[in-house]
Design an enzyme around this catalytic site. Structure first.
Site, PDB file in Angstrom:
ATOM      1  N   HIS A 166      -4.379   6.521  -0.862  1.00 45.57           N
ATOM      2  CA  HIS A 166      -4.906   6.431   0.500  1.00 45.57           C
ATOM      3  C   HIS A 166      -3.802   6.606   1.542  1.00 45.57           C
ATOM      4  O   HIS A 166      -4.104   6.823   2.716  1.00 45.57           O
ATOM      5  CB  HIS A 166      -5.564   5.057   0.674  1.00 45.57           C
ATOM      6  CG  HIS A 166      -6.875   5.082   1.419  1.00 45.57           C
ATOM      7  ND1 HIS A 166      -7.640   6.219   1.598  1.00 45.57           N
ATOM      8  CD2 HIS A 166      -7.564   4.077   2.043  1.00 45.57           C
ATOM      9  CE1 HIS A 166      -8.737   5.909   2.278  1.00 45.57           C
ATOM     10  NE2 HIS A 166      -8.704   4.633   2.565  1.00 45.57           N
TER      11      HIS A 166
ATOM     12  N   ASP B 232      -6.013  11.675   3.009  1.00 46.31           N
ATOM     13  CA  ASP B 232      -6.424  11.885   1.623  1.00 46.31           C
ATOM     14  C   ASP B 232      -7.881  12.324   1.544  1.00 46.31           C
ATOM     15  O   ASP B 232      -8.713  11.875   2.327  1.00 46.31           O
ATOM     16  CB  ASP B 232      -6.240  10.587   0.825  1.00 46.31           C
ATOM     17  CG  ASP B 232      -7.034   9.424   1.422  1.00 46.31           C
ATOM     18  OD1 ASP B 232      -6.746   9.027   2.569  1.00 46.31           O
ATOM     19  OD2 ASP B 232      -7.951   8.915   0.746  1.00 46.31           O
TER      20      ASP B 232
ATOM     21  N   ASN C 265      -9.201   1.571   8.426  1.00 47.21           N
ATOM     22  CA  ASN C 265     -10.539   1.557   9.022  1.00 47.21           C
ATOM     23  C   ASN C 265     -10.543   1.508  10.540  1.00 47.21           C
ATOM     24  O   ASN C 265     -11.583   1.736  11.166  1.00 47.21           O
ATOM     25  CB  ASN C 265     -11.342   0.370   8.475  1.00 47.21           C
ATOM     26  CG  ASN C 265     -11.668   0.529   7.005  1.00 47.21           C
ATOM     27  OD1 ASN C 265     -11.282   1.493   6.366  1.00 47.21           O
ATOM     28  ND2 ASN C 265     -12.384  -0.439   6.457  1.00 47.21           N
TER      29      ASN C 265
ATOM     30  N   ASN D 192     -13.274   6.360   6.007  1.00 46.95           N
ATOM     31  CA  ASN D 192     -13.357   5.386   7.099  1.00 46.95           C
ATOM     32  C   ASN D 192     -12.333   5.618   8.205  1.00 46.95           C
ATOM     33  O   ASN D 192     -12.590   5.318   9.380  1.00 46.95           O
ATOM     34  CB  ASN D 192     -13.217   3.970   6.556  1.00 46.95           C
ATOM     35  CG  ASN D 192     -14.426   3.534   5.752  1.00 46.95           C
ATOM     36  OD1 ASN D 192     -15.535   4.018   5.983  1.00 46.95           O
ATOM     37  ND2 ASN D 192     -14.231   2.644   4.791  1.00 46.95           N
TER      38      ASN D 192
ATOM     39  N   TYR E 214       0.801  -1.219   0.000  1.00 46.07           N
ATOM     40  CA  TYR E 214       0.000   0.000   0.000  1.00 46.07           C
ATOM     41  C   TYR E 214       0.841   1.281   0.000  1.00 46.07           C
ATOM     42  O   TYR E 214       0.290   2.379  -0.046  1.00 46.07           O
ATOM     43  CB  TYR E 214      -0.905   0.030   1.240  1.00 46.07           C
ATOM     44  CG  TYR E 214      -1.809  -1.165   1.369  1.00 46.07           C
ATOM     45  CD1 TYR E 214      -2.968  -1.268   0.610  1.00 46.07           C
ATOM     46  CD2 TYR E 214      -1.497  -2.202   2.247  1.00 46.07           C
ATOM     47  CE1 TYR E 214      -3.806  -2.369   0.726  1.00 46.07           C
ATOM     48  CE2 TYR E 214      -2.330  -3.315   2.366  1.00 46.07           C
ATOM     49  CZ  TYR E 214      -3.478  -3.392   1.609  1.00 46.07           C
ATOM     50  OH  TYR E 214      -4.293  -4.490   1.724  1.00 46.07           O
TER      51      TYR E 214
ATOM     52  N   PHE F 153      -4.433  -0.605  10.084  1.00 43.74           N
ATOM     53  CA  PHE F 153      -5.149  -0.432   8.828  1.00 43.74           C
ATOM     54  C   PHE F 153      -6.122   0.737   8.969  1.00 43.74           C
ATOM     55  O   PHE F 153      -6.580   1.074  10.054  1.00 43.74           O
ATOM     56  CB  PHE F 153      -5.846  -1.714   8.355  1.00 43.74           C
ATOM     57  CG  PHE F 153      -4.879  -2.717   7.791  1.00 43.74           C
ATOM     58  CD1 PHE F 153      -4.483  -2.662   6.462  1.00 43.74           C
ATOM     59  CD2 PHE F 153      -4.325  -3.693   8.613  1.00 43.74           C
ATOM     60  CE1 PHE F 153      -3.573  -3.556   5.949  1.00 43.74           C
ATOM     61  CE2 PHE F 153      -3.410  -4.598   8.103  1.00 43.74           C
ATOM     62  CZ  PHE F 153      -3.024  -4.527   6.763  1.00 43.74           C
TER      63      PHE F 153
END
Length: 238
Positions: free
Chosen positions: A19, A91, A66, A112, A14, A64
């Site tokens: 993100h 973001d 969320n 989220n 990632y 993560f």
């Protein structure tokens, strides 16, 4: 003491995602101001340093996106800080590429990570929203934010991150408008005129074209010597 949090997802998979621009912002601040090496704490990575005479804890939650609030909430409680001491970098798809907006409070706007933080500490904290653009269709949003920045994006992304690192002290001082202006100027200097100005220029040019008098079509003679000559030149075709 203040807590600066950059949002993203952990892992090399990632690292270059849109993100993860919050992680990138935190890294830029740490590099520019010679913060301590990153270490594991509060379900995240933290680095310590000083900005404008104020001790700053940088945190990149490793829970993560969320579940970002778990890590950030733990850090706030440990240092006995209120949400007003927290600034979150993340973001924002509702802002054009390279645009930055700072505000305190508000809703999650479908993000989220912000929703998670709101659930753990409330919403009375400062948000630095970093524009990554919108794909244009709601169904493509997840693919867009979990996609990597394109090579062409580096034209605005690198000066933006450099400016965030260079002018982070302005956030500490509470000069949010000044911070936004510095970042905007840095991006424009590297990429040219801001999109709004380009669009305005295009509209102006369009209006100029519309204002030009239209030349009437030339009416060719249908009879007489000239008409006969034209028919001869073009083989008598209509």
């Amino acid at each position: 003491m203040l807590l600066f949090a950059g949002l993203g997802n952990p892992g090399a998979k990632y690292a270059n995602n849109r993100h993860n621009v919050g992680f990138m912002a935190a890294d830029a601040i740490a590099r520019r101001h010679s913060f301590s090496p990153w270490s594991k704490k509060f379900q995240g990575l933290i680095a310590e340093g000083t900005l404008a005479g104020e001790k700053i804890i940088l945190i990149k939650p490793q829970t993560f996106m969320n579940n970002s609030g778990q890590s950030i909430g733990e850090a706030l409680r440990f240092y006995k800080l209120t949400p007003s001491a927290l600034t979150v970098f993340y973001d924002e798809i509702d802002l054009a590429d390279g645009k930055v907006r700072v505000k305190t409070g508000g809703g999650a706007g479908g993000h989220n990570g912000i929703r998670s933080i709101d659930g753990h500490v409330g919403n009375a904290y400062r948000r630095v929203r970093i524009g990554v653009g919108h794909p244009g269709v709601k169904e493509f949003v997840q693919h867009h934010v979990l996609g990597d920045f394109a090579k062409a994006d580096r034209e605005w992304l690198e000066p933006l991150l450099d400016a965030i690192g260079a002018h982070a002290e302005m956030i500490v001082r509470g000069d949010d408008p000044g911070f936004m202006n510095k970042v905007s100027v840095a991006v424009q200097r590297k990429t040219g005129a801001a999109p709004e100005r380009e669009n305005a220029g295009s509209k102006q040019q369009s209006h100029v074209r519309q204002a030009r008098p239209q030349q009437p079509a030339v009416k060719l003679p249908q009879t007489g010597p000239m008409a006969a000559m034209l028919k001869k030149l073009f083989g008598g075709k209509d």
